[in-house]
Design a protein around this motif. Sequence first.
Motif, PDB file in Angstrom:
ATOM      1  N   GLY A  55      13.132   9.737   3.210  1.00 12.00           N
ATOM      2  CA  GLY A  55      12.105  10.349   4.036  1.00 12.00           C
ATOM      3  C   GLY A  55      10.839   9.520   4.162  1.00 12.00           C
ATOM      4  O   GLY A  55       9.920   9.897   4.881  1.00 12.00           O
ATOM      5  N   ARG A  56      10.778   8.390   3.478  1.00 11.09           N
ATOM      6  CA  ARG A  56       9.612   7.504   3.515  1.00 11.09           C
ATOM      7  C   ARG A  56       9.967   6.218   4.247  1.00 11.09           C
ATOM      8  O   ARG A  56      11.116   5.920   4.496  1.00 11.09           O
ATOM      9  N   ALA A  57       8.937   5.427   4.557  1.00  8.89           N
ATOM     10  CA  ALA A  57       9.145   4.164   5.270  1.00  8.89           C
ATOM     11  C   ALA A  57       8.365   3.053   4.594  1.00  8.89           C
ATOM     12  O   ALA A  57       7.330   3.283   3.969  1.00  8.89           O
ATOM     13  N   ALA A  58       8.867   1.836   4.726  1.00  7.23           N
ATOM     14  CA  ALA A  58       8.174   0.627   4.294  1.00  7.23           C
ATOM     15  C   ALA A  58       7.904  -0.191   5.548  1.00  7.23           C
ATOM     16  O   ALA A  58       8.743  -0.275   6.441  1.00  7.23           O
ATOM     17  N   TYR A  59       6.725  -0.785   5.621  1.00 10.42           N
ATOM     18  CA  TYR A  59       6.320  -1.578   6.779  1.00 10.42           C
ATOM     19  C   TYR A  59       6.172  -3.032   6.366  1.00 10.42           C
ATOM     20  O   TYR A  59       5.557  -3.330   5.346  1.00 10.42           O
ATOM     21  N   VAL A  60       6.731  -3.923   7.178  1.00  9.45           N
ATOM     22  CA  VAL A  60       6.606  -5.354   6.957  1.00  9.45           C
ATOM     23  C   VAL A  60       5.960  -5.937   8.206  1.00  9.45           C
ATOM     24  O   VAL A  60       6.527  -5.860   9.301  1.00  9.45           O
ATOM     25  N   SER A  68       7.817  -4.280  11.246  1.00 10.03           N
ATOM     26  CA  SER A  68       9.159  -3.713  11.146  1.00 10.03           C
ATOM     27  C   SER A  68       9.041  -2.512  10.218  1.00 10.03           C
ATOM     28  O   SER A  68       8.516  -2.630   9.113  1.00 10.03           O
ATOM     29  N   ARG A  69       9.482  -1.357  10.700  1.00  4.38           N
ATOM     30  CA  ARG A  69       9.431  -0.129   9.894  1.00  4.38           C
ATOM     31  C   ARG A  69      10.844   0.162   9.412  1.00  4.38           C
ATOM     32  O   ARG A  69      11.752   0.378  10.209  1.00  4.38           O
ATOM     33  N   PHE A  70      11.028   0.160   8.083  1.00  2.00           N
ATOM     34  CA  PHE A  70      12.310   0.457   7.455  1.00  2.00           C
ATOM     35  C   PHE A  70      12.210   1.863   6.872  1.00  2.00           C
ATOM     36  O   PHE A  70      11.464   2.094   5.921  1.00  2.00           O
ATOM     37  N   THR A  71      12.961   2.816   7.442  1.00  4.13           N
ATOM     38  CA  THR A  71      12.906   4.208   7.012  1.00  4.13           C
ATOM     39  C   THR A  71      14.187   4.561   6.275  1.00  4.13           C
ATOM     40  O   THR A  71      15.290   4.354   6.794  1.00  4.13           O
ATOM     41  N   CYS A  72      14.027   5.100   5.066  1.00  8.89           N
ATOM     42  CA  CYS A  72      15.163   5.559   4.274  1.00  8.89           C
ATOM     43  C   CYS A  72      15.459   7.002   4.683  1.00  8.89           C
ATOM     44  O   CYS A  72      14.601   7.873   4.552  1.00  8.89           O
ATOM     45  N   LEU A  73      16.652   7.233   5.192  1.00  7.50           N
ATOM     46  CA  LEU A  73      17.010   8.572   5.632  1.00  7.50           C
ATOM     47  C   LEU A  73      17.394   9.437   4.439  1.00  7.50           C
ATOM     48  O   LEU A  73      17.787   8.933   3.381  1.00  7.50           O
ATOM     49  N   TYR A  74      17.266  10.729   4.592  1.00  5.14           N
ATOM     50  CA  TYR A  74      17.532  11.665   3.499  1.00  5.14           C
ATOM     51  C   TYR A  74      18.938  11.464   2.952  1.00  5.14           C
ATOM     52  O   TYR A  74      19.890  11.249   3.700  1.00  5.14           O
ATOM     53  N   GLY A  75      19.042  11.489   1.638  1.00  5.46           N
ATOM     54  CA  GLY A  75      20.304  11.212   0.976  1.00  5.46           C
ATOM     55  C   GLY A  75      20.539   9.729   0.755  1.00  5.46           C
ATOM     56  O   GLY A  75      21.513   9.346   0.146  1.00  5.46           O
TER      57      GLY A  75
END
Length: 91
Positions: A55-60, A68-75
């Motif tokens: 549910g969170r994202a990391a930005y590079v 670039s926004r890397f979003t971890c999807l639930y689960g």
Amino acid sequence: MKPLAATSLDAGAAHVVSYFQQIGGACRLTMMIADQEMETKGGAPTRVQMTVEPGRAAYVDDADGKSSRFTCLYGAEAMNVTRIDRVALAR
């Protein structure tokens, strides 16, 4: 992105190859970042790893004003990567 399935993208003057693993219910993101002129100039890519909670994202950010926004999807079963423009607000 699916776990352990690499994806690549151009980020300004860099080329990024990334993949992730599910670790402890989160996305463990690994990126290999190389200058696009590395073949002619020599050098080695940079490896960056980070853990992104579901549910969170990391930005590079890159030098060309995009991220670039890397979003971890639930689960932690998948990650989305999106190229976005950075915009500074002025008052």
